[in-house]
Design an enzyme around this catalytic site. Structure first.
Site, PDB file in Angstrom:
ATOM      1  N   CYS A  61       0.857  -1.179   0.000  1.00 22.52           N
ATOM      2  CA  CYS A  61       0.000   0.000   0.000  1.00 22.52           C
ATOM      3  C   CYS A  61       0.897   1.235   0.000  1.00 22.52           C
ATOM      4  O   CYS A  61       2.078   1.146   0.316  1.00 22.52           O
ATOM      5  CB  CYS A  61      -0.868   0.053   1.246  1.00 22.52           C
ATOM      6  SG  CYS A  61      -1.792  -1.454   1.523  1.00 22.52           S
TER       7      CYS A  61
ATOM      8  N   ARG B 114       1.711   1.445  -5.867  1.00 23.62           N
ATOM      9  CA  ARG B 114       1.896   0.494  -4.761  1.00 23.62           C
ATOM     10  C   ARG B 114       0.611  -0.249  -4.394  1.00 23.62           C
ATOM     11  O   ARG B 114       0.647  -1.224  -3.633  1.00 23.62           O
ATOM     12  CB  ARG B 114       2.396   1.240  -3.522  1.00 23.62           C
ATOM     13  CG  ARG B 114       3.704   1.934  -3.715  1.00 23.62           C
ATOM     14  CD  ARG B 114       4.097   2.631  -2.447  1.00 23.62           C
ATOM     15  NE  ARG B 114       4.352   1.662  -1.403  1.00 23.62           N
ATOM     16  CZ  ARG B 114       5.520   1.091  -1.177  1.00 23.62           C
ATOM     17  NH1 ARG B 114       6.555   1.399  -1.920  1.00 23.62           N
ATOM     18  NH2 ARG B 114       5.673   0.215  -0.210  1.00 23.62           N
TER      19      ARG B 114
ATOM     20  N   TRP C 131      -3.854  -1.853  -1.241  1.00 20.58           N
ATOM     21  CA  TRP C 131      -3.824  -3.121  -1.966  1.00 20.58           C
ATOM     22  C   TRP C 131      -4.310  -4.152  -0.961  1.00 20.58           C
ATOM     23  O   TRP C 131      -3.614  -4.482  -0.013  1.00 20.58           O
ATOM     24  CB  TRP C 131      -2.415  -3.420  -2.461  1.00 20.58           C
ATOM     25  CG  TRP C 131      -2.405  -4.598  -3.342  1.00 20.58           C
ATOM     26  CD1 TRP C 131      -1.839  -5.811  -3.093  1.00 20.58           C
ATOM     27  CD2 TRP C 131      -3.036  -4.700  -4.612  1.00 20.58           C
ATOM     28  NE1 TRP C 131      -2.085  -6.651  -4.132  1.00 20.58           N
ATOM     29  CE2 TRP C 131      -2.818  -6.001  -5.079  1.00 20.58           C
ATOM     30  CE3 TRP C 131      -3.788  -3.815  -5.389  1.00 20.58           C
ATOM     31  CZ2 TRP C 131      -3.311  -6.449  -6.290  1.00 20.58           C
ATOM     32  CZ3 TRP C 131      -4.268  -4.255  -6.596  1.00 20.58           C
ATOM     33  CH2 TRP C 131      -4.022  -5.551  -7.043  1.00 20.58           C
TER      34      TRP C 131
ATOM     35  N   ASN D 241       0.097  -0.090   6.212  1.00 20.31           N
ATOM     36  CA  ASN D 241       0.598  -0.960   5.146  1.00 20.31           C
ATOM     37  C   ASN D 241       1.163  -2.205   5.819  1.00 20.31           C
ATOM     38  O   ASN D 241       1.888  -2.095   6.800  1.00 20.31           O
ATOM     39  CB  ASN D 241       1.707  -0.232   4.377  1.00 20.31           C
ATOM     40  CG  ASN D 241       2.388  -1.123   3.356  1.00 20.31           C
ATOM     41  OD1 ASN D 241       1.793  -2.070   2.855  1.00 20.31           O
ATOM     42  ND2 ASN D 241       3.636  -0.820   3.046  1.00 20.31           N
ATOM     43  N   GLY D 242       0.827  -3.387   5.300  1.00 19.92           N
ATOM     44  CA  GLY D 242       1.379  -4.616   5.866  1.00 19.92           C
ATOM     45  C   GLY D 242       0.285  -5.492   6.451  1.00 19.92           C
ATOM     46  O   GLY D 242      -0.883  -5.343   6.122  1.00 19.92           O
TER      47      GLY D 242
ATOM     48  N   GLU E 262      10.983 -13.776 -19.583  1.00 19.96           N
ATOM     49  CA  GLU E 262      10.591 -12.398 -19.263  1.00 19.96           C
ATOM     50  C   GLU E 262       9.570 -11.867 -20.287  1.00 19.96           C
ATOM     51  O   GLU E 262       8.591 -11.208 -19.924  1.00 19.96           O
ATOM     52  CB  GLU E 262      11.846 -11.509 -19.201  1.00 19.96           C
ATOM     53  CG  GLU E 262      11.616 -10.011 -19.141  1.00 19.96           C
ATOM     54  CD  GLU E 262      10.860  -9.530 -17.901  1.00 19.96           C
ATOM     55  OE1 GLU E 262      10.479 -10.339 -17.055  1.00 19.96           O
ATOM     56  OE2 GLU E 262      10.607  -8.312 -17.836  1.00 19.96           O
TER      57      GLU E 262
ATOM     58  N   LYS F 252       5.800 -10.621 -19.237  1.00 27.31           N
ATOM     59  CA  LYS F 252       5.296  -9.291 -19.553  1.00 27.31           C
ATOM     60  C   LYS F 252       3.940  -9.396 -20.261  1.00 27.31           C
ATOM     61  O   LYS F 252       3.014  -8.643 -19.980  1.00 27.31           O
ATOM     62  CB  LYS F 252       6.285  -8.526 -20.447  1.00 27.31           C
ATOM     63  CG  LYS F 252       7.478  -7.969 -19.707  1.00 27.31           C
ATOM     64  CD  LYS F 252       7.100  -6.757 -18.872  1.00 27.31           C
ATOM     65  CE  LYS F 252       8.127  -6.413 -17.817  1.00 27.31           C
ATOM     66  NZ  LYS F 252       8.209  -7.318 -16.677  1.00 27.31           N
TER      67      LYS F 252
ATOM     68  N   GLU G  19       1.186 -10.560 -17.721  1.00 33.29           N
ATOM     69  CA  GLU G  19       0.770  -9.625 -16.683  1.00 33.29           C
ATOM     70  C   GLU G  19       0.132  -8.362 -17.249  1.00 33.29           C
ATOM     71  O   GLU G  19      -0.663  -7.725 -16.569  1.00 33.29           O
ATOM     72  CB  GLU G  19       1.931  -9.272 -15.748  1.00 33.29           C
ATOM     73  CG  GLU G  19       3.045  -8.489 -16.385  1.00 33.29           C
ATOM     74  CD  GLU G  19       4.149  -8.117 -15.394  1.00 33.29           C
ATOM     75  OE1 GLU G  19       3.871  -7.985 -14.204  1.00 33.29           O
ATOM     76  OE2 GLU G  19       5.296  -7.949 -15.847  1.00 33.29           O
TER      77      GLU G  19
ATOM     78  N   HIS H 159      11.151 -31.988 -26.246  1.00 29.36           N
ATOM     79  CA  HIS H 159      10.815 -32.849 -25.111  1.00 29.36           C
ATOM     80  C   HIS H 159       9.365 -32.655 -24.677  1.00 29.36           C
ATOM     81  O   HIS H 159       8.989 -33.068 -23.582  1.00 29.36           O
ATOM     82  CB  HIS H 159      11.776 -32.575 -23.949  1.00 29.36           C
ATOM     83  CG  HIS H 159      13.205 -32.838 -24.312  1.00 29.36           C
ATOM     84  ND1 HIS H 159      13.706 -34.103 -24.499  1.00 29.36           N
ATOM     85  CD2 HIS H 159      14.226 -31.990 -24.605  1.00 29.36           C
ATOM     86  CE1 HIS H 159      14.977 -34.032 -24.847  1.00 29.36           C
ATOM     87  NE2 HIS H 159      15.315 -32.751 -24.932  1.00 29.36           N
TER      88      HIS H 159
ATOM     89  N   LYS I 231       2.918  -3.010  -7.207  1.00 29.40           N
ATOM     90  CA  LYS I 231       4.325  -2.815  -7.546  1.00 29.40           C
ATOM     91  C   LYS I 231       5.256  -3.465  -6.535  1.00 29.40           C
ATOM     92  O   LYS I 231       6.246  -4.081  -6.887  1.00 29.40           O
ATOM     93  CB  LYS I 231       4.597  -1.307  -7.609  1.00 29.40           C
ATOM     94  CG  LYS I 231       6.024  -0.957  -7.954  1.00 29.40           C
ATOM     95  CD  LYS I 231       6.255  -1.101  -9.417  1.00 29.40           C
ATOM     96  CE  LYS I 231       7.686  -0.859  -9.819  1.00 29.40           C
ATOM     97  NZ  LYS I 231       8.024  -1.584 -11.044  1.00 29.40           N
TER      98      LYS I 231
HETATM   99  C1  F6R Z   1       7.017  -8.022 -13.247  1.00 33.79           C
HETATM  100  C2  F6R Z   1       7.527  -7.461 -12.008  1.00 33.79           C
HETATM  101  C3  F6R Z   1       7.645  -8.352 -10.828  1.00 33.79           C
HETATM  102  C4  F6R Z   1       8.841  -7.951  -9.947  1.00 33.79           C
HETATM  103  C5  F6R Z   1       8.860  -8.797  -8.664  1.00 33.79           C
HETATM  104  C6  F6R Z   1      10.049  -8.461  -7.779  1.00 33.79           C
HETATM  105  O1  F6R Z   1       7.033  -7.084 -14.272  1.00 33.79           O
HETATM  106  O2  F6R Z   1       7.804  -6.294 -11.926  1.00 33.79           O
HETATM  107  O3  F6R Z   1       7.709  -9.696 -11.201  1.00 33.79           O
HETATM  108  O4  F6R Z   1      10.017  -8.117 -10.667  1.00 33.79           O
HETATM  109  O5  F6R Z   1       7.680  -8.599  -7.936  1.00 33.79           O
HETATM  110  O6  F6R Z   1      10.033  -7.123  -7.403  1.00 33.79           O
HETATM  111  P1  F6R Z   1      11.320  -6.408  -6.826  1.00 33.79           P
HETATM  112  O7  F6R Z   1      12.319  -6.336  -7.931  1.00 33.79           O
HETATM  113  O8  F6R Z   1      10.851  -5.064  -6.382  1.00 33.79           O
HETATM  114  O9  F6R Z   1      11.808  -7.260  -5.685  1.00 33.79           O
END
Ligand code: F6R
Length: 614
Positions: free
Chosen positions: A2, A27, A75, A101-102, A484, A488, A491, A507, A609
Site C-alpha cells: 500500500c 503500490r 492493496w 501498510n502490511g 521475461e 510481460k 501480466e 521434449h 508494484k
Molecule cells: C514483473 C515485475 C515483478 C517484480 C517482482 C520483484 O514485471 O515487476 O515480477 O520483478 O515482484 O520485485 P522487486 O524487484 O521489487 O523485488
C-alpha cells in the site's frame, strides 16, 4: 503493498496528501482515502477503486481547510476492496485516524479483546483493531507518540502505521516494522511516506528510518525513537532525481516512458564504476577483497522479473569468475534448507528493495552467517539496509507496475558484480575486464537503436492483438529473456504466453505448435556458433509445423532471415550481454498489445508494484 502519506505544514493538507497518493498509486490501487485534522475533529473520506474515485468524491464534497493529514492507497490483504475496508480507519470515538501498510498477524486476538470490551469494529481489516487500540491509549491520556509506541509493542507482523489525533492538530506519528517508511524534510513542513516519490515535488531531502522505529513529525521537527522511547539517530539523504522522473512526460504510460528511458538508465548504472587507472570500483561494495576471495559459492535470489535477471547473472558470474552460482526464487529458498556457510555470498536482486520474500531470504542467509549483497534500485530500502553490501542500480523511480528499466539495470549491476569478482579474484585480466566494460558502455547507444524499431514492434502487436497464445523461445541468456517476454505479456495483456528453453521444445512443448501460432524466438549472436545453429534448427522445426515465427537476431544474420515471418534486428553484441538489447522489443510488444486491448498498462489487474507480504 500500500502507499502511505502524512503531512504537517502551512499548506492545504488535502492537496499535498492526494498528490502524494497519486505518485504512490503504483503500490496499490484498489481503494484510497484521506483523513484531515480540522478544528478538533477528523474529516475523512475513502472510496473503493482507483484514486480517481476519491478525487471525484472530494471534488463533489470538498473537505475543510486543514494543515495536517494522512492518506492511503490500498492493496487489499484483509477484507475485500470496498469503501468500508478502505483506509483510514478511525477509533471508537472518531478521534484518531490510522492508515496501515502490511499485515498485523495477531489481529484476531486483538479484535476479540476489543469486542469483549464493547468496541464495535465495522470493517474486516486488521488495521481497524490497531486504530481502536491507539485511540484508547490517547483517550486514556497518552500523547499520540506514546500511544503509538504502546500499540506497536503489541503488534505482530509487518507494518507501517501513520496516525493523526483530532485534538493534537500539528502532529503526525508513524511507526515501521519490516515495511517501508521515509520522512521528508521540508521548510516549515514535514512529510512521511512509503516512498520519496510522494513528496519529491516539495523536498529532495529525506531521512532513512530503521526497523522498529516511531517517527513524529510536526511543522518544524522530526523526532525518531525506538518502540521503547529511546531516541534514535536517523540518516539524512538527498534524493538524486526530481519530479520530472515521477511524471509521464508526454507518454501514454509510465511503462512506455520507462522503456524509452533505458539507454539513459544503462548509462547511469555504469557511471563512475571505474577508476582513472581503469580498475572497476563499486562504491557501495562494503565487502573486503578478502571476503570476496573467500567466497566459494554464490546464490542469487529474487522474484518475478528480477529472478530472470538472476538467471542471466548466473551465466556471467560462472563464466567470468568460475565460482559456482545457483539462482533461486526467493520464496522457495529458505524452505528447502539451503546449504549456506560463511563463504557463501547471497545476492538479493530487488528493484523495490522491499519484496518480503526476498527480504526473508536474506535474513535467513544472514542468520546462517553468509554474506549478503543487494542489487537494488531504491535508496535506503529495507533489503539494502539489511545487506552487507549493495550495488544500487540508479534507474530512477520505476512507477509502472511491470518492471522494465529496473530489470535492465539489474542486468547491468549483475555484470558489474561478476566483473568485480573476476577482478578481485584474478580470473580475468584487467584488459579483458576493460574490454567488457567498454562493450557495456556501448549499450546505451545500442539499446537506443532497438528502440528505433518501436513502430515496427507496435505494428506487430496490432497484427497479433487477437492471438490466443504466444510462445517465446530462447537459448543460453536468451532463455531468461524468453521467460521475461512471456511474463510481460501475461501480466499486461492477460494473454496465455509461455517461455521455453528452445532445446526443451522436442521434449514436449512442440506439441503446442499449430498453424499460425506466433512464436517469438530470441536467436543467440553468432559468436557462439553451436548455440546459434541449434536455435536455427529449432526455428525450422516449428516453422515446418505451421508456427508464425517472429525472430529477434543480429542485424546482419542472413542465415536465419529466411525462416522469419517477422524479423526484428538486434545490434551486434557479445552473447552474454545480449539480454540488454533482446528484452527491449519484448517490453514494447507487451506494452503495445495491452494498450490495444484497452488495459491499464501501468496498473495491471491483481498486481501491485511492491509485494511487501510473503
Ligand atoms: C514483473 C515485475 C515483478 C517484480 C517482482 C520483484 O514485471 O515487476 O515480477 O520483478 O515482484 O520485485 P522487486 O524487484 O521489487 O523485488
Amino acid at each position: 503493498m500500500c502507499g502511505i502519506v502524512g503531512y504537517v505544514g502551512p499548506r492545504q493538507a488535502e492537496r499535498i496528501v492526494v498528490d502524494g497518493l497519486r505518485r504512490l498509486e503504483y503500490r496499490g490501487y484498489d481503494s484510497a482515502g484521506i483523513a484531515l485534522v480540522h478544528e478538533g475533529t477528523i474529516a475523512s473520506d475513502k472510496r473503493a477503486g482507483k484514486l480517481s474515485n476519491l478525487d471525484k468524491a472530494l471534488a463533489d464534497n470538498p473537505p475543510p481547510e486543514s494543515s495536517t493529514g494522512i492518506g492511503h492507497t490500498r492493496w487489499a490483504t484483509h477484507g475485500p476492496p470496498n469503501d468500508q475496508n478502505a483506509h483510514p480507519h478511525l477509533g471508537a470515538e472518531g478521534r484518531v485516524a490510522l492508515v496501515h501498510n502490511g499485515i498485523i498477524e495477531n489481529f484476531a486476538v486483538l479484535r476479540a479483546e476489543l469486542e469483549a470490551e464493547g468496541h464495535e469494529l465495522v470493517s474486516e481489516t486488521d488495521t481497524e483493531a490497531a486504530a481502536h487500540l491507539l485511540e484508547a491509549e490517547v483517550v486514556a491520556g497518552s500523547t499520540l507518540t506514546e500511544a503509538m509506541r504502546q500499540v506497536v509493542r503489541r503488534l505482530e507482523g509487518a507494518f507501517t502505521l501513520v496516525a493523526v489525533d483530532a485534538q493534537d492538530p500539528d502532529r503526525v506519528v508513524a511507526a515501521r516494522r519490516n515495511s517501508p517508511l521515509v520522512a521528508g524534510i521540508g521548510d516549515g513542513e514535514n512529510f512521511v511516506a512509503s516512498d520519496v516519490a510522494a513528496f519529491i515535488e516539495h523536498t529532495r531531502e529525506a531521512l532513512e528510518l530503521g526497523q522498529d522505529q516511531v517517527v513524529t513529525i510536526t511543522r518544524d521537527d522530526i523526532s525518531v525513537t525506538d518502540f521503547d522511547g529511546a531516541e534514535q539517530p536517523a540518516t539524512p539523504f538527498h534524493v538524486d532525481w526530481d519530479l520530472s522522473a515521477a511524471e509521464k512526460g508526454g507518454y501514454d504510460w509510465f511503462m512506455r516512458k520507462e522503456i524509452f528511458e533505458q539507454p539513459g538508465c544503462v548509462a547511469d548504472a555504469l557511471l563512475g564504476r571505474h577508476s582513472a587507472r581503469g580498475r572497476l570500483q563499486l562504491d557501495e561494495m562494503r565487502l573486503s577483497d578478502q571476503d570476496l576471495r573467500d567466497v566459494d559459492k554464490v546464490i542469487v535470489v529474487a522474484c518475478g522479473t528480477a529472478f530472470y535477471a538472476t538467471m542471466v547473472a548466473k551465466y556471467a558470474i560462472e563464466h567470468w569468475t568460475r565460482i559456482p552460482c545457483e539462482v533461486e526464487l526467493a520464496h522457495e529458498f529458505r524452505y528447502r534448507d539451503p546449504i549456506l556457510t560463511r563463504d557463501t555470498l547471497v545476492v538479493a536482486v530487488s528493484q523495490s528493495g522491499e519484496t518480503a520474500d526476498t527480504l526473508m531470504a536474506i535474513r535467513h542467509a544472514k542468520a546462517q552467517g553468509s554474506k549478503v549483497l543487494a542489487i537494488c534500485n531504491t535508496n535506503g530500502a529495507t533489503i539494502p539496509r539489511e545487506s552487507d553490501a549493495v550495488i544500487y542500480t540508479h534507474a530512477g523511480p520505476e512507477i509502472g507496475v511491470a518492471s522494465t528499466k529496473g530489470f535492465m539495470t539489474q542486468l547491468v549491476a549483475s555484470y558489474l558484480l561478476a566483473l568485480y569478482l573476476a577482478q578481485v579474484r584474478g580470473t580475468k585480466f584487467g584488459d579483458e575486464i576493460s574490454q567488457i566494460v567498454g562493450e557495456l558502455e556501448q549499450m546505451p547507444q545500442k539499446v537506443g537503436r532497438v528502440l528505433e524499431q518501436a513502430d515496427a514492434v507496435n505494428a506487430l502487436a496490432a497484427d497479433l492483438a487477437e492471438a490466443r497464445s504466444v510462445l517465446f523461445l530462447g537459448r543460453h541468456t536468451g532463455f531468461p529473456i524468453a521467460l521475461e517476454g512471456a511474463l510481460k505479456l501475461k501480466e499486461l495483456a492477460y494473454m496465455h504466453a509461455e517461455g521455453f528453453a528452445a532445446g526443451e521444445l522436442k521434449h514436449g512443448p512442440i506439441a503446442l505448435i499449430e498453424d499460425g501460432l506466433p512464436v517469438i524466438c530470441v536467436v543467440p549472436p553468432r559468436g557462439r556458433d553451436q548455440l546459434h545453429d541449434k536455435m536455427l534448427s529449432g526455428i525450422q522445426e516449428i516453422r515446418a509445423r505451421g508456427a508464425r515465427t517472429i525472430v529477434l537476431a543480429e542485424e546482419d544474420d542472413e542465415v536465419v532471415r529466411p525462416y522469419a515471418d517477422t524479423f526484428i534486428s538486434l545490434p551486434k553484441v557479445p552473447t552474454l550481454l545480449q539480454p540488454l538489447v533482446a528484452v527491449v522489443p519484448l517490453q514494447l510488444f507487451a506494452c503495445e498489445l495491452a494498450t490495444l486491448k484497452g488495459h491499464d498498462v501501468d496498473q495491471p489487474r491483481n498486481l501491485a508494484k511492491s509485494v511487501t507480504v510473503e
